[in-house]
Design a protein around this motif. Structure first.
Motif, PDB file in Angstrom:
ATOM      1  N   LEU A 141       0.827  -1.214   0.000  1.00  0.00           N
ATOM      2  CA  LEU A 141       0.000   0.000   0.000  1.00  0.00           C
ATOM      3  C   LEU A 141       0.855   1.256   0.000  1.00  0.00           C
ATOM      4  CD1 LEU A 141      -2.804   1.481   0.566  1.00  0.00           C
ATOM      5  CD2 LEU A 141      -2.146   1.309   2.980  1.00  0.00           C
ATOM      6  N   THR A 142       0.468   2.232  -0.842  1.00  0.00           N
ATOM      7  CA  THR A 142       1.038   3.579  -0.770  1.00  0.00           C
ATOM      8  C   THR A 142      -0.119   4.566  -0.681  1.00  0.00           C
ATOM      9  OG1 THR A 142       1.119   3.805  -3.191  1.00  0.00           O
ATOM     10  CG2 THR A 142       3.107   2.993  -2.072  1.00  0.00           C
ATOM     11  N   LEU A 143       0.097   5.669   0.044  1.00  0.00           N
ATOM     12  CA  LEU A 143      -0.950   6.649   0.292  1.00  0.00           C
ATOM     13  C   LEU A 143      -0.455   8.050  -0.029  1.00  0.00           C
ATOM     14  CD1 LEU A 143      -2.222   5.284   3.726  1.00  0.00           C
ATOM     15  CD2 LEU A 143      -3.484   5.240   1.562  1.00  0.00           C
ATOM     16  N   SER A 176      -7.157   2.801  -1.260  1.00  0.00           N
ATOM     17  CA  SER A 176      -5.982   3.676  -1.267  1.00  0.00           C
ATOM     18  C   SER A 176      -6.262   4.999  -1.972  1.00  0.00           C
ATOM     19  CB  SER A 176      -4.806   2.975  -1.943  1.00  0.00           C
ATOM     20  OG  SER A 176      -5.144   2.611  -3.283  1.00  0.00           O
ATOM     21  N   ALA A 210      -4.259  -3.479   0.979  1.00  0.00           N
ATOM     22  CA  ALA A 210      -4.266  -2.170   0.309  1.00  0.00           C
ATOM     23  C   ALA A 210      -5.468  -1.313   0.705  1.00  0.00           C
ATOM     24  CB  ALA A 210      -4.210  -2.345  -1.207  1.00  0.00           C
ATOM     25  N   THR A 211      -5.890  -1.422   1.959  1.00  0.00           N
ATOM     26  CA  THR A 211      -6.990  -0.606   2.463  1.00  0.00           C
ATOM     27  C   THR A 211      -6.550   0.167   3.692  1.00  0.00           C
ATOM     28  OG1 THR A 211      -7.846  -2.399   3.857  1.00  0.00           O
ATOM     29  CG2 THR A 211      -8.749  -2.219   1.612  1.00  0.00           C
ATOM     30  N   ARG A 273       5.065   4.492   3.666  1.00  0.00           N
ATOM     31  CA  ARG A 273       3.905   4.266   2.793  1.00  0.00           C
ATOM     32  C   ARG A 273       3.227   5.564   2.379  1.00  0.00           C
ATOM     33  NH1 ARG A 273       2.210  -0.433   6.329  1.00  0.00           N
ATOM     34  NH2 ARG A 273       2.658  -2.340   5.156  1.00  0.00           N
TER      35      ARG A 273
END
Length: 276
Positions: A141-143, A176, A210-211, A273
């Motif tokens: 995951l990236t935000l 995301s 990925a949440t 992230r």
């Protein structure tokens, strides 16, 4: 289904003006919910009526008692009644699917769960530190910082009971991109999370990769623990974090964001992230 809000008398005092005003007020309902496996009680928690099946299912998943939603065959409200003979809908009884079984023993507690805390009264600290089946640290995951900063306001816009009462917490599961996939409200912050996990598990299997779990409350240990148990790699909280929440998030590789009020927020673990 039971009432979510009710009207009560209120006397409001104004010290500067030296007067008082009597008028009704709307408050959130708080009632017990007993979760049973067949005739056997599993736990009782204080909650806001509504989405009780989501709450029961989510609780079993975040406690590690079940691994998938389809391990439950049926859920129903028992026909319990109050002293006036009216149904209360305060007992949910579930049965397991053929071949399914509880994967853990229900956590021993010295008292019933309250709406304030999901792990109060646990028999031991080791029991509290339930190990997740999922490697949240490996989640890719990236935000975007702008997405993180906007999540609390997006959650606030979907809190109708809070709008009427000011007395409930909210939790949401977000993609995301910042899209809120599920939102639930409850007087108990841990109940709101369980309702979200239960609702989401009907459409997708754990882990919720990925949440982001977004909560209107502080970032407490039980919130991070429930995220870990559901395989959620990031938690965004409006309030402050606790030391144990930071420790667990660091250990589990969960990105923990707190004091999230646009345009600012603070990251206490896995800040890598969060990147433009």
């Amino acid at each position: 289904m039971g009432r979510v809000t009710t009207r009560v008398p209120r006397t409001r005092f104004d010290v500067e003006r030296g007067d008082s005003l009597v008028r009704p007020d709307t408050v959130a309902v708080e009632e017990p919910l007993e979760i049973r496996l067949g005739p056997d009680p599993l736990t009782t928690t204080m909650r806001t009526p509504g989405d009780d099946f989501d709450l029961a299912l989510g609780h079993l998943l975040t406690e590690g008692l079940l691994h998938r939603a389809d391990e439950v065959a049926t859920m129903m409200h028992c026909t319990d009644v109050d002293e006036d003979g009216s149904p209360t809908f305060n007992v949910v009884e579930l049965t397991l699917a053929p071949g399914a079984h509880l994967h853990e023993r229900p956590r021993e507690r010295t008292e019933a769960m309250t709406s304030a805390c999901g792990v109060c009264g646990s028999a031991s600290v080791d029991d509290v530190r339930t190990r997740s089946r999922f490697d949240t640290a490996a989640d890719t995951l990236t935000l975007d910082p702008a997405v993180v900063a906007g999540l609390p306001d997006a959650l606030r816009a979907r809190q109708p009971v809070f709008e009427r009462t000011g007395g409930v917490h909210a939790a949401g599961l977000a993609a995301s991109s910042g899209e809120l996939l599920v939102v639930r409200e409850d007087v108990g912050r841990h109940n709101a999370v369980d309702k979200v996990v239960g609702a989401a598990s009907r459409d997708r299997e754990l882990p919720f990769a990925a949440t982001v779990l977004v909560v209107s409350a502080r970032a407490s240990f039980e919130i991070v623990q429930k995220a870990a148990m559901a395989g959620v790699p990031a938690v965004v909280a409006v309030g402050a974090p606790s030391s144990l929440a930071v420790d667990l998030a660091t250990e589990a590789g969960i990105t923990l964001v707190a004091f999230a009020r646009a345009p600012r927020f603070s990251v206490y673990s896995r800040p890598d992230r969060v990147t433009s």
